[in-house]
Design a protein around this motif. Structure first.
Motif, short mmCIF file in Angstrom:
data_model
loop_
_atom_site.label_atom_id
_atom_site.label_comp_id
_atom_site.label_asym_id
_atom_site.label_seq_id
_atom_site.Cartn_x
_atom_site.Cartn_y
_atom_site.Cartn_z
N LEU A 327 0.82 -1.21 0.00
CA LEU A 327 0.00 0.00 0.00
C LEU A 327 0.85 1.26 0.00
O LEU A 327 0.33 2.37 0.06
CB LEU A 327 -0.92 0.01 1.21
CG LEU A 327 -1.90 -1.17 1.27
CD1 LEU A 327 -2.72 -1.11 2.54
CD2 LEU A 327 -2.81 -1.17 0.06
N GLY A 328 2.18 1.08 -0.01
CA GLY A 328 3.05 2.25 -0.15
C GLY A 328 3.92 2.56 1.04
O GLY A 328 4.56 3.60 1.07
N ARG A 330 7.14 2.77 3.05
CA ARG A 330 8.55 2.67 2.70
C ARG A 330 9.28 1.93 3.82
O ARG A 330 8.72 1.68 4.88
CB ARG A 330 9.14 4.08 2.56
CG ARG A 330 8.59 4.83 1.37
CD ARG A 330 8.75 6.31 1.57
NE ARG A 330 8.06 6.74 2.78
CZ ARG A 330 8.04 7.98 3.23
NH1 ARG A 330 8.71 8.90 2.60
NH2 ARG A 330 7.38 8.28 4.32
N VAL A 407 6.74 -9.11 -2.07
CA VAL A 407 6.10 -10.24 -2.75
C VAL A 407 6.08 -11.47 -1.85
O VAL A 407 5.06 -12.14 -1.68
CB VAL A 407 6.82 -10.55 -4.09
CG1 VAL A 407 6.21 -11.78 -4.73
CG2 VAL A 407 6.74 -9.35 -5.01
N LEU B 59 5.83 -4.31 -7.06
CA LEU B 59 6.21 -5.05 -5.86
C LEU B 59 7.56 -5.71 -6.09
O LEU B 59 8.22 -6.16 -5.15
CB LEU B 59 5.17 -6.13 -5.53
CG LEU B 59 3.82 -5.62 -5.01
CD1 LEU B 59 2.81 -6.76 -4.98
CD2 LEU B 59 3.98 -5.02 -3.63
N ASP B 60 7.95 -5.79 -7.34
CA ASP B 60 9.15 -6.54 -7.71
C ASP B 60 9.83 -5.77 -8.86
O ASP B 60 9.19 -4.95 -9.52
CB ASP B 60 8.71 -7.95 -8.20
CG ASP B 60 9.87 -8.92 -8.25
OD1 ASP B 60 10.98 -8.56 -7.80
OD2 ASP B 60 9.65 -10.04 -8.73
N ASP B 79 13.98 0.75 -3.91
CA ASP B 79 12.91 0.37 -2.98
C ASP B 79 11.90 1.46 -2.60
O ASP B 79 10.70 1.29 -2.75
CB ASP B 79 13.57 -0.10 -1.69
CG ASP B 79 13.21 -1.53 -1.43
OD1 ASP B 79 13.26 -2.33 -2.37
OD2 ASP B 79 12.85 -1.82 -0.27
N ASP B 80 12.43 2.58 -2.08
CA ASP B 80 11.53 3.60 -1.54
C ASP B 80 10.78 4.33 -2.64
O ASP B 80 9.64 4.74 -2.46
CB ASP B 80 12.32 4.60 -0.68
CG ASP B 80 12.59 4.02 0.71
OD1 ASP B 80 12.11 2.90 0.98
OD2 ASP B 80 13.24 4.69 1.52
N ALA B 83 7.97 2.15 -3.54
CA ALA B 83 6.92 2.26 -2.53
C ALA B 83 6.03 3.46 -2.83
O ALA B 83 4.80 3.40 -2.72
CB ALA B 83 7.53 2.38 -1.14
N ARG B 84 6.66 4.55 -3.24
CA ARG B 84 5.91 5.76 -3.57
C ARG B 84 5.01 5.54 -4.79
O ARG B 84 3.85 5.96 -4.79
CB ARG B 84 6.92 6.88 -3.84
CG ARG B 84 6.32 8.25 -3.78
CD ARG B 84 7.39 9.28 -4.15
NE ARG B 84 6.75 10.42 -4.78
CZ ARG B 84 6.13 11.36 -4.08
NH1 ARG B 84 6.09 11.29 -2.76
NH2 ARG B 84 5.56 12.36 -4.69
N ARG B 86 3.80 2.64 -5.79
CA ARG B 86 2.70 1.76 -5.35
C ARG B 86 1.64 2.58 -4.64
O ARG B 86 0.45 2.36 -4.80
CB ARG B 86 3.23 0.69 -4.38
CG ARG B 86 4.07 -0.38 -5.01
CD ARG B 86 4.20 -1.58 -4.08
NE ARG B 86 4.95 -1.31 -2.86
CZ ARG B 86 6.28 -1.46 -2.75
NH1 ARG B 86 6.99 -1.86 -3.79
NH2 ARG B 86 6.89 -1.24 -1.61
N ASN B 87 2.12 3.53 -3.83
CA ASN B 87 1.19 4.33 -3.03
C ASN B 87 0.32 5.24 -3.90
O ASN B 87 -0.88 5.39 -3.65
CB ASN B 87 1.99 5.15 -2.02
CG ASN B 87 1.11 5.88 -1.04
OD1 ASN B 87 1.11 7.10 -1.00
ND2 ASN B 87 0.34 5.13 -0.26
N PRO B 112 -3.44 3.53 2.87
CA PRO B 112 -2.64 4.15 1.80
C PRO B 112 -2.51 5.66 2.01
O PRO B 112 -1.47 6.24 1.69
CB PRO B 112 -3.44 3.85 0.54
CG PRO B 112 -4.31 2.70 0.88
CD PRO B 112 -4.62 2.84 2.33
N ILE B 114 -2.40 7.18 4.93
CA ILE B 114 -1.41 7.40 5.99
C ILE B 114 -0.02 7.47 5.37
O ILE B 114 0.76 8.39 5.65
CB ILE B 114 -1.45 6.25 7.02
CG1 ILE B 114 -2.74 6.33 7.84
CG2 ILE B 114 -0.23 6.29 7.95
CD1 ILE B 114 -2.90 5.22 8.85
N TYR B 115 0.27 6.50 4.46
CA TYR B 115 1.61 6.48 3.87
C TYR B 115 1.77 7.59 2.83
O TYR B 115 2.89 7.92 2.45
CB TYR B 115 1.91 5.10 3.28
CG TYR B 115 2.00 4.06 4.38
CD1 TYR B 115 2.94 4.21 5.39
CD2 TYR B 115 1.13 2.98 4.43
CE1 TYR B 115 3.01 3.30 6.42
CE2 TYR B 115 1.20 2.07 5.46
CZ TYR B 115 2.14 2.22 6.46
OH TYR B 115 2.20 1.33 7.47
#
Lengths: 413, 232
Positions: A327-328, A330, A407, B59-60, B79-80, B83-84, B86-87, B112, B114-115
């Motif tokens: 969901l994001g 980090r 994953v 995710l990958d 990675d980070d 994440a952004r 994805r968010n 989502p 919150i992040y």
């Protein structure tokens, strides 16, 4: 995720797992309880030693000239004891010479004592502190009388058989009757009661009200010392500075009377409350030095327990971590979540420890003579230690959680 | 088919090391997805459809090949940054719902946001609106175990939509649901598609895939067929 949010989340997790949480903080809890209880009692002792013990027993701005120390502290070798016993005694002449030679304004009293019985009307009080003293003794001890009066200089000089009783002794012998004017037997010698002292309380649980004090030259003198000898000369000055001056003068007078060369050690003792307090400070320092060791052992153990609990939590909540990441969240969000959780857990443990430690200190205060003084610094230290242990123990589990592959994590059952 | 290009992958390859062996999950996939498409990715197990889904969902990361999302190359991201993405860009709907079991429906939908760093009040308003959109206005305080399977999947859909993502990514969304509930969820997807939402769905069930306007089938890590259907 904002910090307040993270704490709220952590508290919710801790609350939903009450049992596990309480087991995991037990180490921190014990460490902090110990810290608070010991510090509170030691601080209490400290206050007690300075405020009541030293002053009650030895008096403010007062020194004692003695053959050897009356309050003996620490390890004293038998060799030292033998040397002490070879010292000459303090005589009436010594006392009069010091009294005459002091230029500083002071109060002076003789004191000799022994233990013995006091009887009245068939009742026998044993193991009473029988004191032979001069008239200023009451002023130096700051002892007021509940009823009656103290003895006078004239009664001391002429050795009148009059006596002032300690409060507890008077109560034991006379119950509700008025003791004034009645005849008691001190070591079988008839004495007339002229006063009863106000209650003096106790030191280390020992009553200070089981005494009888009579003029130095009254018949009791035969039971407390060999002829023309006294246990100690009490000297009270008006200030710390004058006290030091009086000590120096006394030392000079005594050394010259005994013909000591400058290289020779004094063969008498001069004792002040400071000496006792110095000794107490040493015990205090030792306790305070041992404390961090004892506390840190339980905190280290507590930290290891928390680390393991957190590793378990990370393993159990792998899927949750995966969901959050998808969901994001980090790495630093996950890291923070678990660090805050671990720190909150340990801090909650520390807070419980503080409460319990204070409770224990209160219990000690209620059931023993030891007072409890809460040291604010110990509470601050406890909270910081708790949070610190939590963060330290949480670092490794939190970084493992943060590095999980989303994953893999989300596939976990 | 309408709208500009949203996703472009070319030569997308993903290899896994399993001990001494290397598993080639994807062997070079080329594909383009436009805005407001309704796409189903099909294929037998082992065909690489889950791997493709994970890569599209950020995710990958691919072993090699390019992945452009909304004009940005995400295949090179750390990675980070992922994440952004994805968010902001992706809304996931999973076969097993993947709701946090101890949190209320509302809190699950809030996650989502919150992040994304949204403040508390605004967050709750957004989350509540998303739940209303999927017809769960009266279930906001319920925990997942107090909801039916269909309701849980609706919560998951609300959560996926709450950040206004470029793409709704559904992995076997009806795999854990009975047929009538499945129909219900497919109706929700249909409605979202009509409102302009891009929907990408991974499934191995042909009748579920038949709801989509375009079906891509994978076999042994490459695209086997790519069919566009007539509007229903």
């Amino acid at each position: 995720m904002p910090f307040a949010e993270a704490i709220r989340l952590a508290l919710r997790v801790i609350w939903t797992q009450k049992m596990k949480s309480s087991f995991s903080v037990i180490g921190v809890f014990i460490g902090v309880t110990f810290l608070i209880a010991v510090v509170t009692v030691v601080e209490g002792m400290n206050a007690y030693m300075t405020e009541s013990f030293a002053n009650k027993l030895l008096g403010v701005n007062t020194f004692q000239l003695r053959r050897y120390p009356g309050v003996q502290m620490g390890d004293i070798s038998s060799e030292t004891r033998r040397q002490w016993r070879r010292r000459p005694r303090i005589t009436y002449e010594d006392a009069r010479a010091v009294e005459a030679g002091l230029t500083v304004p002071v109060l002076v009293a003789w004191e000799s004592s022994n233990r013995g019985t006091v009887e009245y009307d068939g009742k026998v009080a044993r193991d009473i502190d029988l004191i032979a003293a001069t008239e200023e003794w009451f002023a130096i001890r700051e002892m007021d009388l509940e009823t009656g009066r103290a003895f006078s200089a004239q009664e001391v000089r002429t050795g009148q058989p009059v006596v002032v009783l300690g409060n507890e002794l008077a109560e034991r012998l006379f119950d509700d009757r008025d003791p004034i004017g009645r005849e008691v037997r001190v070591r079988r010698i008839p004495y007339r009661v002229i006063g009863v002292a106000e209650p003096q309380g106790s030191v280390f649980g020992m009553s200070l009200d089981k005494f009888a004090v009579a003029p130095a030259l009254s018949p009791l003198k035969r039971f407390v010392n060999p002829p023309r000898v006294l246990d100690e000369l009490k000297v009270r000055a008006n200030s710390q500075a004058e006290l030091e001056a009086a000590i120096a003068e006394t030392e000079a007078i005594m050394r010259s009377r005994r013909g000591l060369r400058p290289t020779q050690e004094s063969n008498f003792s001069i004792e002040t409350a400071d000496a006792v307090l110095d000794f107490w400070d040493r015990i205090n320092q030792f306790l305070m030095m041992a404390l961090p060791g004892l506390v840190s052992i339980s905190l280290v153990v507590g930290g290891i327990v928390i680390m393991n609990i957190m590793l378990m939590a990370v393993a159990e909540r792998t899927r949750e971590i995966g969901i959050r990441k998808s969901l994001g969240a980090r790495r630093r969000d996950i890291m923070r979540q678990f660090l805050v959780e671990s720190a909150t857990l340990a801090t909650v443990g520390a807070l419980m420890g503080i409460a319990f430690g204070l409770g224990m200190a209160a219990l000690v205060q209620a059931t023993t003579f030891l007072p409890a003084r809460v040291a604010p610094w110990s509470i601050v230290v406890a909270v910081i230690l708790g949070a610190g242990v939590g963060i330290g123990a949480g670092l490794y589990p939190a970084s493992r959680a943060a590095r999980l592959d989303p994953v893999e994590a989300i596939r976990q059952e | 088919m309408s709208g500009e290009s949203l996703i472009r992958v070319s030569g997308l390859t993903r290899e896994y090391r399993m001990g001494a062996e290397t598993v080639h999950a994807l062997r070079g996939v080329d594909m383009e997805i436009r805005r407001n498409e309704y796409l189903a990715i099909m294929g037998p197990s082992g065909s690489g459809k889950s791997t493709l889904m994970n890569l599209i969902g950020c995710l990958d990361s691919p072993t090699c090949g390019e992945y452009w999302l909304n004009g940005v190359e995400v295949s090179q991201m750390q990675d980070d940054e992922l994440a952004r993405v994805r968010n902001r860009e992706i809304g996931f709907v999973f076969q097993t719902f993947n709701l946090l079991p101890r949190a209320s429906a509302l809190h699950n939908v809030e996650l989502p946001l919150i992040y994304a760093g949204m403040s508390g009040r605004e967050r709750r308003q957004h989350a509540a609106r998303a739940l209303e959109r999927v017809g769960l206005a009266d279930r906001m305080a319920h925990k997942p175990n107090e909801l039916s399977g269909g309701q849980r999947q609706r919560v998951a859909i609300a959560r996926a939509l709450v950040n206004d993502p470029s793409i709704l990514l559904a992995d076997e969304p009806t795999g854990n649901l009975d047929s009538s509930t499945s129909a219900e969820i497919m109706a929700v997807f249909e409605e979202l598609y009509r409102q302009g939402q891009t929907v990408v769905m991974v499934t191995h069930e042909a009748d579920i895939a038949s709801h989509a306007r375009r079906v891509v089938t994978l076999l042994d890590g490459v695209v086997n067929s790519d069919t566009v259907r007539e509007a229903a």
